[in-house]
Design a protein around this motif. Sequence first.
Motif, PDB file in Angstrom:
ATOM      1  N   GLY A  84      90.279  33.814 -37.897  1.00  0.00           N
ATOM      2  CA  GLY A  84      89.428  32.723 -38.339  1.00  0.00           C
ATOM      3  C   GLY A  84      88.745  33.071 -39.653  1.00  0.00           C
ATOM      4  N   THR A  85      87.990  32.139 -40.191  1.00  0.00           N
ATOM      5  CA  THR A  85      87.271  32.371 -41.445  1.00  0.00           C
ATOM      6  C   THR A  85      86.364  33.591 -41.316  1.00  0.00           C
ATOM      7  OG1 THR A  85      87.268  30.004 -41.901  1.00  0.00           O
ATOM      8  CG2 THR A  85      85.701  31.356 -43.133  1.00  0.00           C
ATOM      9  N   ASP A  86      86.461  34.498 -42.275  1.00  0.00           N
ATOM     10  CA  ASP A  86      85.673  35.725 -42.217  1.00  0.00           C
ATOM     11  C   ASP A  86      84.190  35.414 -42.109  1.00  0.00           C
ATOM     12  OD1 ASP A  86      85.585  38.734 -42.572  1.00  0.00           O
ATOM     13  OD2 ASP A  86      84.239  38.075 -44.167  1.00  0.00           O
ATOM     14  N   ALA A  87      83.518  36.132 -41.189  1.00  0.00           N
ATOM     15  CA  ALA A  87      82.113  35.848 -40.929  1.00  0.00           C
ATOM     16  C   ALA A  87      81.179  36.927 -41.444  1.00  0.00           C
ATOM     17  CB  ALA A  87      81.894  35.655 -39.421  1.00  0.00           C
ATOM     18  N   PHE A  88      81.603  38.183 -41.447  1.00  0.00           N
ATOM     19  CA  PHE A  88      80.686  39.276 -41.769  1.00  0.00           C
ATOM     20  C   PHE A  88      81.361  40.316 -42.664  1.00  0.00           C
ATOM     21  CE2 PHE A  88      79.372  37.703 -37.566  1.00  0.00           C
ATOM     22  CZ  PHE A  88      78.069  37.310 -37.855  1.00  0.00           C
ATOM     23  N   PHE A  90      94.948  43.113 -40.312  1.00  0.00           N
ATOM     24  CA  PHE A  90      96.024  42.132 -40.480  1.00  0.00           C
ATOM     25  C   PHE A  90      95.633  40.891 -41.274  1.00  0.00           C
ATOM     26  CE2 PHE A  90      97.695  43.852 -36.223  1.00  0.00           C
ATOM     27  CZ  PHE A  90      98.554  44.728 -36.858  1.00  0.00           C
ATOM     28  N   ASP A  91      94.340  40.586 -41.346  1.00  0.00           N
ATOM     29  CA  ASP A  91      93.944  39.324 -41.988  1.00  0.00           C
ATOM     30  C   ASP A  91      93.894  39.492 -43.501  1.00  0.00           C
ATOM     31  OD1 ASP A  91      93.013  36.872 -42.715  1.00  0.00           O
ATOM     32  OD2 ASP A  91      91.230  36.894 -41.453  1.00  0.00           O
ATOM     33  N   GLY A  92      94.879  38.918 -44.184  1.00  0.00           N
ATOM     34  CA  GLY A  92      94.939  38.985 -45.641  1.00  0.00           C
ATOM     35  C   GLY A  92      94.703  37.641 -46.293  1.00  0.00           C
ATOM     36  N   ASN A  93      93.890  36.817 -45.669  1.00  0.00           N
ATOM     37  CA  ASN A  93      93.674  35.455 -46.175  1.00  0.00           C
ATOM     38  C   ASN A  93      92.970  35.438 -47.535  1.00  0.00           C
ATOM     39  OD1 ASN A  93      94.848  33.909 -44.128  1.00  0.00           O
ATOM     40  ND2 ASN A  93      93.025  34.070 -42.846  1.00  0.00           N
ATOM     41  N   LYS A  94      93.294  34.400 -48.296  1.00  0.00           N
ATOM     42  CA  LYS A  94      92.630  34.135 -49.573  1.00  0.00           C
ATOM     43  C   LYS A  94      92.167  32.688 -49.586  1.00  0.00           C
ATOM     44  CE  LYS A  94      95.408  37.516 -52.147  1.00  0.00           C
ATOM     45  NZ  LYS A  94      96.331  37.730 -53.271  1.00  0.00           N
ATOM     46  N   ASP A  95      91.110  32.422 -50.349  1.00  0.00           N
ATOM     47  CA  ASP A  95      90.628  31.049 -50.430  1.00  0.00           C
ATOM     48  C   ASP A  95      91.471  30.247 -51.426  1.00  0.00           C
ATOM     49  OD1 ASP A  95      89.764  31.688 -53.004  1.00  0.00           O
ATOM     50  OD2 ASP A  95      87.658  31.918 -52.419  1.00  0.00           O
ATOM     51  N   ALA A  96      91.077  28.990 -51.649  1.00  0.00           N
ATOM     52  CA  ALA A  96      91.861  28.103 -52.515  1.00  0.00           C
ATOM     53  C   ALA A  96      91.948  28.601 -53.949  1.00  0.00           C
ATOM     54  CB  ALA A  96      91.259  26.701 -52.486  1.00  0.00           C
ATOM     55  N   GLY A 100      92.239  31.793 -54.698  1.00  0.00           N
ATOM     56  CA  GLY A 100      92.923  33.080 -54.716  1.00  0.00           C
ATOM     57  C   GLY A 100      92.031  34.273 -54.462  1.00  0.00           C
ATOM     58  N   ASN A 101      90.771  34.033 -54.086  1.00  0.00           N
ATOM     59  CA  ASN A 101      89.858  35.135 -53.792  1.00  0.00           C
ATOM     60  C   ASN A 101      90.093  35.651 -52.376  1.00  0.00           C
ATOM     61  OD1 ASN A 101      88.413  34.880 -56.313  1.00  0.00           O
ATOM     62  ND2 ASN A 101      87.460  33.035 -55.451  1.00  0.00           N
ATOM     63  N   PHE A 102      90.088  36.959 -52.219  1.00  0.00           N
ATOM     64  CA  PHE A 102      90.368  37.564 -50.911  1.00  0.00           C
ATOM     65  C   PHE A 102      89.211  37.312 -49.950  1.00  0.00           C
ATOM     66  CE2 PHE A 102      90.536  40.955 -47.778  1.00  0.00           C
ATOM     67  CZ  PHE A 102      91.871  40.920 -47.406  1.00  0.00           C
ATOM     68  N   ILE A 103      89.538  36.841 -48.749  1.00  0.00           N
ATOM     69  CA  ILE A 103      88.500  36.577 -47.741  1.00  0.00           C
ATOM     70  C   ILE A 103      88.926  37.109 -46.371  1.00  0.00           C
ATOM     71  CG2 ILE A 103      87.482  34.573 -48.894  1.00  0.00           C
ATOM     72  CD1 ILE A 103      89.228  32.808 -47.056  1.00  0.00           C
ATOM     73  N   GLY A 113      90.238  40.733 -43.875  1.00  0.00           N
ATOM     74  CA  GLY A 113      89.645  41.938 -43.302  1.00  0.00           C
ATOM     75  C   GLY A 113      89.441  43.027 -44.336  1.00  0.00           C
ATOM     76  N   TRP A 114      88.463  43.873 -44.101  1.00  0.00           N
ATOM     77  CA  TRP A 114      88.047  44.835 -45.131  1.00  0.00           C
ATOM     78  C   TRP A 114      89.090  45.920 -45.388  1.00  0.00           C
ATOM     79  CZ3 TRP A 114      86.739  50.120 -44.707  1.00  0.00           C
ATOM     80  CH2 TRP A 114      86.668  50.643 -43.411  1.00  0.00           C
ATOM     81  N   LEU A 115      89.820  46.360 -44.343  1.00  0.00           N
ATOM     82  CA  LEU A 115      90.857  47.368 -44.583  1.00  0.00           C
ATOM     83  C   LEU A 115      92.049  46.764 -45.320  1.00  0.00           C
ATOM     84  CD1 LEU A 115      90.881  49.466 -41.270  1.00  0.00           C
ATOM     85  CD2 LEU A 115      89.954  50.104 -43.501  1.00  0.00           C
ATOM     86  N   ASN A 116      92.371  45.536 -45.009  1.00  0.00           N
ATOM     87  CA  ASN A 116      93.429  44.848 -45.728  1.00  0.00           C
ATOM     88  C   ASN A 116      93.057  44.692 -47.197  1.00  0.00           C
ATOM     89  OD1 ASN A 116      95.089  42.489 -46.742  1.00  0.00           O
ATOM     90  ND2 ASN A 116      95.906  42.624 -44.662  1.00  0.00           N
ATOM     91  N   GLY A 117      91.805  44.316 -47.444  1.00  0.00           N
ATOM     92  CA  GLY A 117      91.335  44.160 -48.814  1.00  0.00           C
ATOM     93  C   GLY A 117      91.257  45.463 -49.573  1.00  0.00           C
ATOM     94  N   LEU A 118      91.008  46.561 -48.846  1.00  0.00           N
ATOM     95  CA  LEU A 118      90.943  47.879 -49.472  1.00  0.00           C
ATOM     96  C   LEU A 118      92.309  48.333 -49.985  1.00  0.00           C
ATOM     97  CD1 LEU A 118      89.133  50.438 -50.005  1.00  0.00           C
ATOM     98  CD2 LEU A 118      89.861  51.242 -47.737  1.00  0.00           C
TER      99      LEU A 118
END
Length: 460
Positions: free
Chosen positions: A68-72, A153-159, A161-164, A166-171
């Motif tokens: 779901g949408t990242d909360a924290f 696993f969550d590598g979602n990006k917003d409209a 293209g900004n990463f939103i 999980g933190w390890l995925n973003g790292l």
Amino acid sequence: MTPTLNAGDTAWVLASAALVLLMTPGLAFFYGGMTRAKSVLNMMMMSFGAIALVGVLWATVGYSMSFGTDAFGGLVGNLDKFGLHHVLSTGSDMPLSGTIPELAFVGFQAVFAIITVALISGSIADRAKFGSWMVFAAFFAVLVYFPVAHWVFDGNKDANGNFIGGWLNGLGVIDFAGGTAVHINAGAAGLALALVLGKRRGFGKDPNHRPHNLPFVMLGAGLLWFGWFGFNAGSALAANGTAAFAWINTLIAPCAATLGWLIVEKLRDGHATSLGAASGAVAGLVAITPACAAISPLYAIILGVLAGAVCALAVGLKYKFGYDDSLDVVGVHLVGGVIGTLFIGLAASPGAPSAGTGLFYGGGFDLLGKQAIGAGSVLGYSFVVSLLIGLLIKVTIGFRVTTEAEEAGVDIAIHAETAYSSTSSGNTFHPLGSKATEEIAGFNADDLLTESAKAGKVTS
């Protein structure tokens, strides 16, 4: 570019989800064969209980917490997809995950959650209450697996293209199919529970703790390997070259790991065993899971041999340090997961689908450091939270069966069943012959349950 539905990709992901679901019954056979004859049903029930419980939790809160949408700040998703809200449309407005329906992605990720929980049960064989296990499984799924799946696993990006995600995925941690989220996670939790429940009676001394049915073990390993092609190659989420790349590595790494384990056994013990072959294959599958789309096939062979040999040695650590990890969840899944995750930092090829650059390809220590952070953070979080959950259950409803139940067998005491019943001739059937007489004959299920009920000592 707006993604469009691809029928071939969808079919492959749905088939892969079914393959991964089959892995949990396969695990039940694998674990069940390694326990005592009078504990096999309890061991298998813990896997089937995980299917039932985690399946419900995933559809209600799990998918939303994980994707779901990242909360924290990359730690957990919110509940905007509670009950699969916003996901269920199948018409022209059907939500997609890449080129597949989001519902297909929901199903694929669900079976990952299920087997992660089931894997933990191998550390507490022969001595755990089924009801307490189910309570632990629920809390572990919600407090540990769902957030960690979001991290990895969550590598979602917003409209924009900004990463939103999980933190390890973003790292930039590379974990293609779950070396951290599944195997390190389960292994760390297994270690925590082994410490909470303590050692089995006769640990390290009682010969009856040896596997009671090695054909079950080998059948389970075969089913796991078969399903693992869906686990790894399915994680491409498409029927494409990445899936093929992962498939090949999922074939050859466990082949090499089996050889590595058997060589260690032969040199150390003088024998290459069927249990070693099955365990070596699983160790190789664990190690290649995060790396299957990151390293070349030649490095997959090296990783397989390394994982097989190291895990064959690591399973003996429980005797040295005194923790009873009954079926080697720590020695195979924790150690194998760490090896595979860190090996990416060394051998990741920029030409592979994951496109990482490891130390051996001139990437320096940057990726290795990220992989270490990923492995260490999941290990630490899973161990601490699982330990706290286990201790809470222990001091409230109790986690371990009574001494009487452990001696008689948890199948009878908890489930009122035995795996191997008496024949009309009065002899007890068992695939290993006389071993059944030693373990099963001599007590009656109804008598045990009656006495236990009177004493008020055995509960599920």
